[in-house]
Design an enzyme around this catalytic site. Sequence first.
Site, PDB file in Angstrom:
ATOM      1  N   ASP A 179      48.984  37.981  38.021  1.00 26.41           N
ATOM      2  CA  ASP A 179      47.838  38.809  37.646  1.00 26.41           C
ATOM      3  C   ASP A 179      46.581  38.033  38.022  1.00 26.41           C
ATOM      4  OD1 ASP A 179      46.463  40.979  36.173  1.00 26.41           O
ATOM      5  OD2 ASP A 179      45.898  39.325  34.860  1.00 26.41           O
ATOM      6  N   THR A 231      43.069  38.313  36.972  1.00 29.90           N
ATOM      7  CA  THR A 231      42.120  37.901  35.948  1.00 29.90           C
ATOM      8  C   THR A 231      42.781  37.002  34.914  1.00 29.90           C
ATOM      9  OG1 THR A 231      40.917  39.974  36.226  1.00 29.90           O
ATOM     10  CG2 THR A 231      40.462  38.692  34.236  1.00 29.90           C
ATOM     11  N   ASP A 273      48.462  36.618  31.535  1.00 33.99           N
ATOM     12  CA  ASP A 273      47.901  36.058  30.307  1.00 33.99           C
ATOM     13  C   ASP A 273      47.469  37.107  29.298  1.00 33.99           C
ATOM     14  OD1 ASP A 273      45.691  37.092  31.631  1.00 33.99           O
ATOM     15  OD2 ASP A 273      44.349  35.530  30.874  1.00 33.99           O
TER      16      ASP A 273
END
Length: 766
Positions: free
Chosen positions: A456, A458, A654
């Site tokens: 991912d 970001t 995250d």
Amino acid sequence: MANVNPAGPGTTSHSHQHDAAQKAAAASGTRYTCPMHPEIVRDAAGSCPKCGMTLIPIRDAIPRAAEYTCPMHPEIRSPQPGSCPKCGMTLVLVAGTGETDDSELRELTRRLWIGVAFSIPLVVLTMSPMVGIHDLFGLQPRPRGWVEFVLGTPVVLWVGWPILRKFWLSIVHRALNMYTLIGLGVGLAYIFSLAAVLVPGWFPQEFREHDGAVGTYFEAAAVIVTLVILGDFLQLRAMGQTSQAIQQLLKLAPNLAWRLRDDGGEEQVPLETVTVGNRLRVKPGEKVPVDGTVLEGTSRVDESMITGEPVPVAKTAGGKVTGATVNGNGSLLIRAERVGADTLLARIVHMVGEAQRTRAPIQRLADTIAAYFVQIVVVIAIVTALAWWFFGPEPKFGYAFLNAVAVLIIACPCAVGLATPISMTVAMGQGARVGILFRNAEAIERMRDIDTLVVDKTGTLTLGHPALTDFVTDGIPENEALALVAGVEQLSEHPIGLAIVEGARARGLTPQSVGAFEAINGLGVQADIDGKRVLVGSGGFLTQCGVDTQHWETRAEAWRAEAKTVVFFAVNGIAAGIAAVADPIKDSTQGAIATLKKSGVRVVMLTGDSRSTAEAVARQLGIDEALAEVLPEDKAGHVKRLQAEGRKVAMAGDGINDAPALAQADVGIAMGTGTDVAMESAGVTLVKGDLRGIASAAVLSRATMRNIRQNLAFAFGYNALGIPIAAGVLYPVFGLLLSPVFAGAAMALSSVSVVTNALRLNRIKL
């Protein structure tokens, strides 16, 4: 069957029992908090006033109660040291701060020295006739047998008592193990020798030696016991090193903290009395007591125990600090936010301890073999005895007996059982020291086979703290437009929305109050402000809502080419402007991706950004494939697609929206800087949120599996070679037999060598 109320009269309902439990909890001083809002603290159970979730008890301190487990049977747990009821192995410390079996090690040392002291003269006495000394000490055959009895009995019955006890327990519990074989061999040798000394008349002529005496095997029994005790001693000392990682982590936590009173004074209190919301003073050079937020002061904090980075990190008001890190020269006032078992250090300790009790899939082979191993060896020993009895040379009984005992002793399955769990335990401890937390042994094994990494963008590739860089509007004053957009975004939890709000406040603007707010997951948000309908989100979102954004596309594409994320906004159905938000790429990201690609891993990036932005980031970092405009619910689908292509996929993320994809992947990798939900869904957690940890985890995984294969090859090869030699297959051709004494030495050394080989994992550079 009648229902019996265990609580006794007067507690006939569940609600009454619950009330009683609450009163008992209140009496014991238990406090409760919300899993979602840890700032909520209550003295009694109930519901969170913010989200309605059931409050849970606050665990006031890092668990310090000792917990021991068996290296071969991790399901065995005990609050005190001892032996495993299944295999008899010494339990090792895996949690808490209990003693690391020093008392048992001292006891084994004492027994070992006594065994050596009695065994040496016993061996000299019995071996002297073999070198032509038949009258050593002037003893005749029968007195010699009594001297051997006097020397051998203390070794077998006292020095070997732990072995005999474990042998008996294996019979009583019907859990045959390595001590079953050792106990059978030693017991048979001792009982036969005892009978030869006490009642020699029971034995026919075939059992007698050339001097008419019945042969004894006290020296074999005594030396085997001494060698087994030596093996247990060396193994116990080596095994103690496998739990050092947890012990070292536990020692990092301070025991005291400086707490500020309401009157402004300071008092030093035990760490376990600190609760969420307390204000704590961290003085220069002291350890930070708990996880929290800096309220006042500036300093630099050494976070190397968590991040592995040697350079201290600057901390000012609003900064986050982690328990057990070391404060520099400044003084900090912090607010406690996570205490006790909720701190990052405590969670690391818990995760490592739990992971060390799990089994890897490769362990199933060893478990299957070990389940039948003892029975097979006993059968082989019986067949060996019968073969020598019927077909061997004279004295037939002597050959049959000694070779059967040698088979029982050398076939000890300890090395086979230890081969996998000991390597896994050492590897998990080594990973924890550098900030790589494996949830279970299976994650280590699977990590070796990963050929595709899905990340991912970001918070994984980037810092996860985007900032507003550009804002352009048409027809509305810029400050007025930014206040409108920030007003809508202030109710959003998306990092890009928060960046716009912070950007507005940095310009001195106050986001306007909104009504009728609605968030469309992964697309945008909308709300009513002062009679205006304001939409904020992607170009696709505005297009779906019937807004024409073509006027802004040229400028948007230019920003995307600079790897910026573009946000469109419209007022009353008319596109009014665009904003650009940039999330800086982590300094370590490019090097980490280069390392992964060099090791043959294909890197795929998932992002909700536009294709132009995604491709710009991919070009900058050298990423193999970029998937843009991906909705949160579609991330797991992309992982499935890659798996359907035959790839072994690791997913790194995250956020809460990454959790399904993390769970779907062959190995989920959570950034320790992200959400708890992500970490709960992942098989691996990188404490410092650095992609370089993935490359290190892959190195550790490959080294661990290589180490396990070496252990298994050695253990199985040792038994495959040793058992036939002990049975005497080389005797017809080479005249070679394996004495039970040498079989005992080989058995002890096999287990020690497996443990020693596993400890080499501590020297791997990550």
